[in-house]
Design a protein around this motif. Structure first.
Motif, mmCIF file in Angstrom:
data_model
loop_
_atom_site.group_PDB
_atom_site.id
_atom_site.type_symbol
_atom_site.label_atom_id
_atom_site.label_comp_id
_atom_site.label_asym_id
_atom_site.label_seq_id
_atom_site.Cartn_x
_atom_site.Cartn_y
_atom_site.Cartn_z
ATOM 1 N N UNK A 9 -21.567 20.798 23.683
ATOM 2 C CA UNK A 9 -20.891 19.725 22.951
ATOM 3 C C UNK A 9 -21.447 18.368 23.366
ATOM 4 N N UNK A 10 -21.633 18.176 24.675
ATOM 5 C CA UNK A 10 -22.168 16.889 25.159
ATOM 6 C C UNK A 10 -23.555 16.620 24.586
ATOM 7 N N UNK A 11 -24.374 17.672 24.519
ATOM 8 C CA UNK A 11 -25.744 17.474 24.007
ATOM 9 C C UNK A 11 -25.720 17.144 22.513
ATOM 10 N N UNK A 12 -24.753 17.687 21.783
ATOM 11 C CA UNK A 12 -24.650 17.375 20.353
ATOM 12 C C UNK A 12 -24.119 15.954 20.149
ATOM 13 N N UNK A 13 -23.177 15.528 21.017
ATOM 14 C CA UNK A 13 -22.689 14.148 20.946
ATOM 15 C C UNK A 13 -23.860 13.193 21.221
ATOM 16 N N UNK A 14 -24.678 13.553 22.209
ATOM 17 C CA UNK A 14 -25.862 12.733 22.516
ATOM 18 C C UNK A 14 -26.845 12.701 21.363
ATOM 19 N N UNK A 15 -27.049 13.851 20.732
ATOM 20 C CA UNK A 15 -27.979 13.928 19.590
ATOM 21 C C UNK A 15 -27.470 13.069 18.437
ATOM 22 N N UNK A 16 -26.153 13.152 18.173
ATOM 23 C CA UNK A 16 -25.569 12.342 17.091
ATOM 24 C C UNK A 16 -25.762 10.853 17.381
ATOM 25 N N UNK A 17 -25.549 10.484 18.658
ATOM 26 C CA UNK A 17 -25.652 9.061 19.032
ATOM 27 C C UNK A 17 -27.089 8.563 18.845
ATOM 28 N N UNK A 18 -28.056 9.396 19.234
ATOM 29 C CA UNK A 18 -29.467 9.013 19.054
ATOM 30 C C UNK A 18 -29.757 8.832 17.562
ATOM 31 N N UNK A 19 -29.309 9.798 16.753
ATOM 32 C CA UNK A 19 -29.572 9.719 15.309
ATOM 33 C C UNK A 19 -28.908 8.474 14.708
ATOM 34 N N UNK A 20 -27.650 8.219 15.099
ATOM 35 C CA UNK A 20 -26.937 7.042 14.554
ATOM 36 C C UNK A 20 -27.617 5.746 14.982
ATOM 37 N N UNK A 21 -28.171 5.735 16.202
ATOM 38 C CA UNK A 21 -28.858 4.513 16.650
ATOM 39 C C UNK A 21 -30.094 4.242 15.790
ATOM 40 N N UNK A 22 -30.724 5.311 15.304
ATOM 41 C CA UNK A 22 -31.889 5.130 14.424
ATOM 42 C C UNK A 22 -31.457 4.590 13.060
ATOM 43 N N UNK A 23 -30.240 4.942 12.649
ATOM 44 C CA UNK A 23 -29.732 4.378 11.394
ATOM 45 C C UNK A 23 -29.411 2.885 11.596
ATOM 46 N N UNK A 24 -28.708 2.560 12.700
ATOM 47 C CA UNK A 24 -28.312 1.164 12.939
ATOM 48 C C UNK A 24 -29.520 0.278 13.226
ATOM 49 N N UNK A 25 -30.399 0.757 14.094
ATOM 50 C CA UNK A 25 -31.486 -0.108 14.560
ATOM 51 C C UNK A 25 -32.670 -0.149 13.597
ATOM 52 N N UNK A 26 -32.956 0.979 12.936
ATOM 53 C CA UNK A 26 -34.202 1.068 12.153
ATOM 54 C C UNK A 26 -33.968 1.454 10.691
ATOM 55 N N UNK A 27 -32.681 1.544 10.293
ATOM 56 C CA UNK A 27 -32.317 1.893 8.914
ATOM 57 C C UNK A 27 -32.839 3.262 8.486
ATOM 58 N N UNK A 28 -32.870 4.203 9.423
ATOM 59 C CA UNK A 28 -33.193 5.587 9.049
ATOM 60 C C UNK A 28 -32.107 6.074 8.086
ATOM 61 N N UNK A 29 -32.477 6.568 6.892
ATOM 62 C CA UNK A 29 -31.453 7.036 5.938
ATOM 63 C C UNK A 29 -30.853 8.372 6.394
ATOM 64 N N UNK A 30 -29.744 8.259 7.116
ATOM 65 C CA UNK A 30 -29.196 9.394 7.873
ATOM 66 C C UNK A 30 -27.848 9.850 7.348
ATOM 67 N N UNK A 31 -27.661 11.164 7.339
ATOM 68 C CA UNK A 31 -26.331 11.760 7.158
ATOM 69 C C UNK A 31 -26.130 12.727 8.316
ATOM 70 N N UNK A 32 -24.931 12.743 8.876
ATOM 71 C CA UNK A 32 -24.622 13.746 9.905
ATOM 72 C C UNK A 32 -23.595 14.711 9.333
#
Ligand SMILES: NC(=O)c1ccc[n+]([C@@H]2O[C@H](COP(=O)([O-])OP(=O)(O)OC[C@H]3O[C@@H](n4cnc5c(N)ncnc54)[C@H](O)[C@@H]3O)[C@@H](O)[C@H]2O)c1
Length: 235
Positions: free
Chosen positions: A147-170
Motif C-alpha cells: 500500500x505504501x509503495x502504491x501511495x508513493x507511486x500515485x504521489x510521483x504520478x500526481x507530481x508529474x501532472x502538477x509540475x509538468x502537466x502530464x495528462x494523468x488519470x489514476x
C-alpha cells in the motif's frame, strides 16, 4: 490509429485489457516482464496476438522505458508487484518496481509526448475503511509496504501532472476477480475447494468485507479513458 501501451500486459488484468483493446481495433504494444524462460505470462494463453507488439523488459530500467514509450499515444500503466504478503518480506523490491518504475514510466511518457497516461493504483491505499462507501476524500492509510509503495507511486504520478502537466488519470480498482486471477485470491480459493468436493469451505479471517469488480468491467472502465480527458470522467 495511434499505439496504446499496456504495462503489466503479461498479468491478470493487463492481459484482459490487451484483448479488449485489440477487439476494439487498437494497435497495442504489450510489455511483458523480461525473464529467462521466454514466457510472456498470460499473453502466451491468448488465442491470437494479431495487432499486438509484445516487448519484454523491465520498468525499473529508465532507458528501457524511454524506448518503450516511443510512438505511443496512450499509456495504461499496470505493471507492479501486487502481493501484500510478499511486500512484508521484500519491501525494497516494491519501492523499486512500484515507485521507481512509475517514475520511469511518467518521465518517459512525458518526454515522448504521450497524450494520456492512466496509472493503476489500488483501493488498498485507503486501508481499513473509516467510512463506506470509500470515496476519493477518504484518508490514505499505508497498512502494508505494498500500500505504501502504491501511495508513493500515485504521489510521483500526481507530481508529474502538477509540475509538468502530464495528462494523468489514476484508477484505484477494488478487488478484481475473473479468469486468470491468482489462485491464492479468495474467490478462486472458494471455487477450488468446491471443485475438490469440499462440503465446508475453509477460509482465514472472514470478518473483512470487500467490493468485487469483474475483470472485464474493470477493463471497460480503463477503456473509457481513451475517449475522455483526465478530469472528464471521475474514478
Ligand atoms: N487484482 C486486483 O484485484 C487489483 C486491485 C486493485 C489494483 N490492482 C492493480 O492492477 C494492476 C495489475 O494487477 P494484476 O492483478 O493484473 O497483477 P499481476 O501480478 O497479474 O500483473 C502485474 C504484472 O506486472 C508485471 N511486472 C512486475 N514487475 C515488473 C517490472 N519490474 N517490469 C515490468 N513488468 C513487471 C508482472 O510480470 C505481472 O504480470 C497492478 O498495478 C495492481 O496494483 C489490482
Amino acid at each position: 490509429m495511434a499505439k496504446v501501451l499496456v504495462t503489466g500486459a503479461d498479468g491478470f488484468i493487463g492481459s484482459h485489457l490487451v484483448e479488449h483493446l485489440v477487439a476494439e481495433g487498437h494497435e497495442v504494444r504489450a510489455l511483458a516482464q523480461y525473464n529467462s524462460f521466454n514466457s510472456w505470462g498470460w499473453l502466451d494463453h491468448l488465442p491470437s496476438l494479431d495487432g499486438v507488439e509484445v516487448v519484454s523488459g523491465d520498468i525499473r530500467d529508465a532507458q528501457f522505458c524511454t524506448t518503450l514509450t516511443q510512438g505511443v499515444e496512450t499509456v495504461f500503466h499496470l505493471a507492479a508487484l501486487i502481493a501484500i504478503p510478499y511486500s512484508y518480506v521484500a519491501p525494497d523490491s516494491y519501492v523499486e518496481t512500484n515507485v521507481r518504475g512509475t517514475l520511469n514510466i511518467c518521465q518517459a511518457a512525458l518526454n515522448a509526448g504521450c497524450a494520456r497516461v492512466i496509472h493503476t493504483s489500488t483501493s488498498e491505499v485507503y486501508g481499513t475503511a473509516r467510512y463506506v462507501p470509500i470515496d476519493e476524500a477518504h484518508p490514505l492509510q499505508p497498512q502494508s509496504p505494498y500500500s505504501a509503495s502504491k501511495i508513493g507511486a500515485d504521489a510521483i504520478a500526481m507530481s508529474f501532472q502538477s509540475a509538468f502537466e502530464l495528462p494523468l488519470t489514476i484508477a484505484r480498482p477494488f478487488n478484481t476477480y475473473g479468469p486468470r486471477q491468482s489462485a491464492r485470491a479468495v474467490i478462486p480459493t472458494i471455487i477450488a475447494q468446491i471443485a475438490a468436493g469440499a462440503t465446508q469451505i475453509k477460509l482465514g479471517d472472514v470478518t473483512p468485507t470487500r467490493d468485487f469488480n469483474y475483470v472485464l468491467d474493470t477493463c471497460r472502465g480503463f477503456f473509457l479513458k481513451l475517449f475522455f480527458g483526465p478530469r472528464e470522467l471521475a474514478g
